[in-house]
Design an enzyme around this catalytic site. Sequence first.
Site, PDB file in Angstrom:
ATOM      1  N   HIS A  65      44.753  51.985  28.413  1.00  0.00           N
ATOM      2  CA  HIS A  65      43.879  51.262  28.912  1.00  0.00           C
ATOM      3  C   HIS A  65      44.283  50.193  29.737  1.00  0.00           C
ATOM      4  CE1 HIS A  65      40.220  48.400  27.675  1.00  0.00           C
ATOM      5  NE2 HIS A  65      39.681  49.405  28.292  1.00  0.00           N
ATOM      6  N   ARG A  66      43.668  50.084  30.889  1.00  0.00           N
ATOM      7  CA  ARG A  66      44.254  49.154  31.852  1.00  0.00           C
ATOM      8  C   ARG A  66      45.709  49.045  31.930  1.00  0.00           C
ATOM      9  NH1 ARG A  66      39.915  44.490  29.723  1.00  0.00           N
ATOM     10  NH2 ARG A  66      38.228  45.912  29.167  1.00  0.00           N
ATOM     11  N   GLU A  92      44.053  54.476  32.563  1.00  0.00           N
ATOM     12  CA  GLU A  92      42.840  54.273  32.776  1.00  0.00           C
ATOM     13  C   GLU A  92      42.800  52.860  33.713  1.00  0.00           C
ATOM     14  OE1 GLU A  92      39.071  51.856  31.987  1.00  0.00           O
ATOM     15  OE2 GLU A  92      41.082  51.599  31.581  1.00  0.00           O
ATOM     16  N   ASP A  94      40.068  50.101  36.045  1.00  0.00           N
ATOM     17  CA  ASP A  94      38.636  49.761  36.635  1.00  0.00           C
ATOM     18  C   ASP A  94      38.538  49.463  38.001  1.00  0.00           C
ATOM     19  OD1 ASP A  94      37.425  49.489  33.615  1.00  0.00           O
ATOM     20  OD2 ASP A  94      39.385  48.136  33.659  1.00  0.00           O
ATOM     21  N   HIS A 107      38.559  44.715  36.255  1.00  0.00           N
ATOM     22  CA  HIS A 107      37.700  44.833  34.928  1.00  0.00           C
ATOM     23  C   HIS A 107      36.555  44.055  35.161  1.00  0.00           C
ATOM     24  CE1 HIS A 107      35.535  44.478  31.215  1.00  0.00           C
ATOM     25  NE2 HIS A 107      36.017  45.712  31.255  1.00  0.00           N
ATOM     26  N   GLU A 167      37.430  54.287  36.077  1.00  0.00           N
ATOM     27  CA  GLU A 167      35.997  53.788  35.661  1.00  0.00           C
ATOM     28  C   GLU A 167      35.573  52.672  36.986  1.00  0.00           C
ATOM     29  OE1 GLU A 167      33.956  50.840  32.552  1.00  0.00           O
ATOM     30  OE2 GLU A 167      35.792  51.561  31.978  1.00  0.00           O
ATOM     31  N   LYS A 169      33.061  50.081  38.057  1.00  0.00           N
ATOM     32  CA  LYS A 169      32.397  48.795  37.625  1.00  0.00           C
ATOM     33  C   LYS A 169      31.363  48.538  38.351  1.00  0.00           C
ATOM     34  CE  LYS A 169      34.709  47.805  33.554  1.00  0.00           C
ATOM     35  NZ  LYS A 169      33.843  48.054  32.402  1.00  0.00           N
ATOM     36  N   ASP A 292      44.922  49.924  24.039  1.00  0.00           N
ATOM     37  CA  ASP A 292      45.557  48.925  24.514  1.00  0.00           C
ATOM     38  C   ASP A 292      47.095  49.148  24.362  1.00  0.00           C
ATOM     39  OD1 ASP A 292      43.409  48.088  25.622  1.00  0.00           O
ATOM     40  OD2 ASP A 292      43.412  46.190  24.753  1.00  0.00           O
TER      41      ASP A 292
END
Length: 393
Positions: A65-66, A92, A94, A107, A167, A169, A292
């Site tokens: 995640h990120r 992943e 954003d 993000h 993703e 945004k 994370d």
Amino acid sequence: RHVSIDAVYYFHTRAIAVWGISEDIHSLIHAGVDGIITSNPEKAVTAFGEYPENTIIQRPIVVAHRGVPSLAPENTMAGYYLSYELGADLIETDIQQTKDGHIIVMHDTTVDRTTDGTGAVADLTLEEIKELDAGSYFGKEFAGEKVPTFREFLEGFKDKDVVLLVELKAVDIEEQVLQEIMDVGVEDKVVLQSFNIESVEKFREISPHLSVGYLYSASVPGSPEERIQEAEQMLNYATSIGARLNASYNSLSEESIKYMRQRGLINMHWTFRDQEPFRDLLKKGLIGPITDYTQWLTDGPTYIETPINKRNLKVGKTATINAKTFVNYRTKHKENAETTLYVHDGQPYVNVDRNKITAIAPGTASVFAIHTFNMLEEDWNLVSEPIEINVRE
């Protein structure tokens, strides 16, 4: 014959379910299929019942995640590369759009939290954003880290064996995002997701070949019947929009996970920052955890292999089995594994002690090799396909 660990892994990382057709039930189980088509379902049920408690056949795929924001600044190339080195199967990110129309990795709608600047992304040019420090807030060793553009992110992993979960945004950037994906040539390794249903529907229109997930969060109904009813409603909705359902993990129940997997829907769920729900949902059949903490799974072996799948023994003779584990889905590197053997209850043909088999009576027994390891502060049994032991006088 087309089903293998590598093939199923390839499809799972792209959120595609795989069903296998075979009478070799254990082979399909170990390939990691989501469903088994067989003319003998009773045999399949019996096969599943032969495995010990806390069995996993393969380590679950993990979505970083990120990047890995528990160890490095989020949504930076430093964090992304670190997550890759830690064994992430998907990374992943954003994306937002700048004032002058560039797609960048960020993000929040503002740069305030993760850089030394202030202001809305939509009010800043790419040049202004590139002047910001996106690493110092996390630690001095990351000072000078820059906000990546979406193209830089794609190009950074174009030649690496990892899938990119993107993703959106911002809104109304779908065509530009698709064009950049095509320009870099990574259509085969990108999956998409968004909270915005219009973005999901737009991608289904302009790129039906790309996997798209709809992000949402909801409370879990109180009764099993209500949970199944909700799962049915959500599945029907997913079918109508042609998307996966990437719900927050606290939206999940055992019934919903099972219902979706039984009907061929692979979803990725966010965001695991605590080990207890992570453990619990893995036991209930979770496929794609977004976390994370990629490092929680780094040392978990991916699957186990035995040197033989069949052995003939005379009564009174012994055999020793030493298994190996694969350490990463991306490589074929294997390591010797501490091995114990397991036999399902009710067979009188062999005894097992640690990794040694002793033949005691004529007949055929199925023996499993087990490597026990610790992951998420709990012991798990990585179990091999059964070894057929034929005992004769």
